[in-house]
Scaffold this motif. Structure first.
Motif, mmCIF file in Angstrom:
data_model
loop_
_atom_site.group_PDB
_atom_site.id
_atom_site.type_symbol
_atom_site.label_atom_id
_atom_site.label_comp_id
_atom_site.label_asym_id
_atom_site.label_seq_id
_atom_site.Cartn_x
_atom_site.Cartn_y
_atom_site.Cartn_z
ATOM 1 N N ASN A 1 117.283 -20.241 50.138
ATOM 2 C CA ASN A 1 116.860 -20.384 51.722
ATOM 3 C C ASN A 1 115.506 -19.632 51.918
ATOM 4 O O ASN A 1 115.679 -18.339 51.701
ATOM 5 C CB ASN A 1 118.293 -19.860 52.177
ATOM 6 N N TYR B 1 116.346 -16.158 53.653
ATOM 7 C CA TYR B 1 116.787 -15.336 52.949
ATOM 8 C C TYR B 1 115.502 -14.410 52.129
ATOM 9 O O TYR B 1 115.530 -13.431 51.930
ATOM 10 C CB TYR B 1 117.805 -15.559 51.755
ATOM 11 N N ALA C 1 116.726 -16.322 46.037
ATOM 12 C CA ALA C 1 116.920 -16.883 47.298
ATOM 13 C C ALA C 1 116.425 -18.145 47.295
ATOM 14 O O ALA C 1 115.198 -18.625 46.817
ATOM 15 C CB ALA C 1 116.300 -16.054 48.335
ATOM 16 N N TYR D 1 113.960 -12.319 54.342
ATOM 17 C CA TYR D 1 114.449 -11.128 54.426
ATOM 18 C C TYR D 1 114.474 -9.944 53.501
ATOM 19 O O TYR D 1 114.165 -8.851 53.650
ATOM 20 C CB TYR D 1 116.012 -11.211 54.716
ATOM 21 N N ARG E 1 116.600 -10.331 44.238
ATOM 22 C CA ARG E 1 116.981 -11.238 45.208
ATOM 23 C C ARG E 1 116.185 -12.155 45.843
ATOM 24 O O ARG E 1 116.197 -13.211 46.536
ATOM 25 C CB ARG E 1 117.460 -10.185 46.428
#
Length: 120
Positions: A112, A115, A110, A118, A106
């Protein structure tokens, strides 16, 4: 026992006073998996042999045979439990590794920066 005609010598040499701790329920029956069962001792009246020959007592042979089989079954259950716990630990480690790989994927997918932060 005197009323039954047992002589005084037998009363003093064979029979003993029954202690309150000998009248308890065998914990092996009530708590089969408890720790320290090897230290249990039978009260004298369970080992009493009316024939006088303690080496050839079929009742005691059967008692020890059953006790041995119960101990063997308990050992086999613990062996099985050990194997299951070891496999469960492996599965747990694999699950966390899978989740780590999933979040790494992930992170790399990502676009962004929020993101990515996170997913780290």
């Amino acid at each position: 026992m005197q009323g039954l005609g047992v002589d005084k010598e037998t009363l003093t040499n064979v029979y003993q006073e029954i202690q309150p701790n000998q009248l308890t329920v065998n914990q092996e029956v009530t708590e089969e998996n408890r720790h320290g069962q090897g230290s249990d001792r039978l009260a004298w009246f369970w080992r009493f042999n009316t024939g006088g020959n303690t080496h050839e007592d079929p009742w005691m042979d059967e008692f020890y045979r059953v006790n041995w089989l119960k101990a063997k079954a308990r050992w086999q259950r613990w062996e099985e439990e050990l194997s299951l716990v070891q496999h469960e630990m492996g599965w747990t480690v694999s699950w966390f590794q899978h989740k780590k790989d999933e979040w790494d994927r992930r992170y790399h997918q990502a676009t962004n920066p929020g993101y990515q932060a996170y997913a780290q």
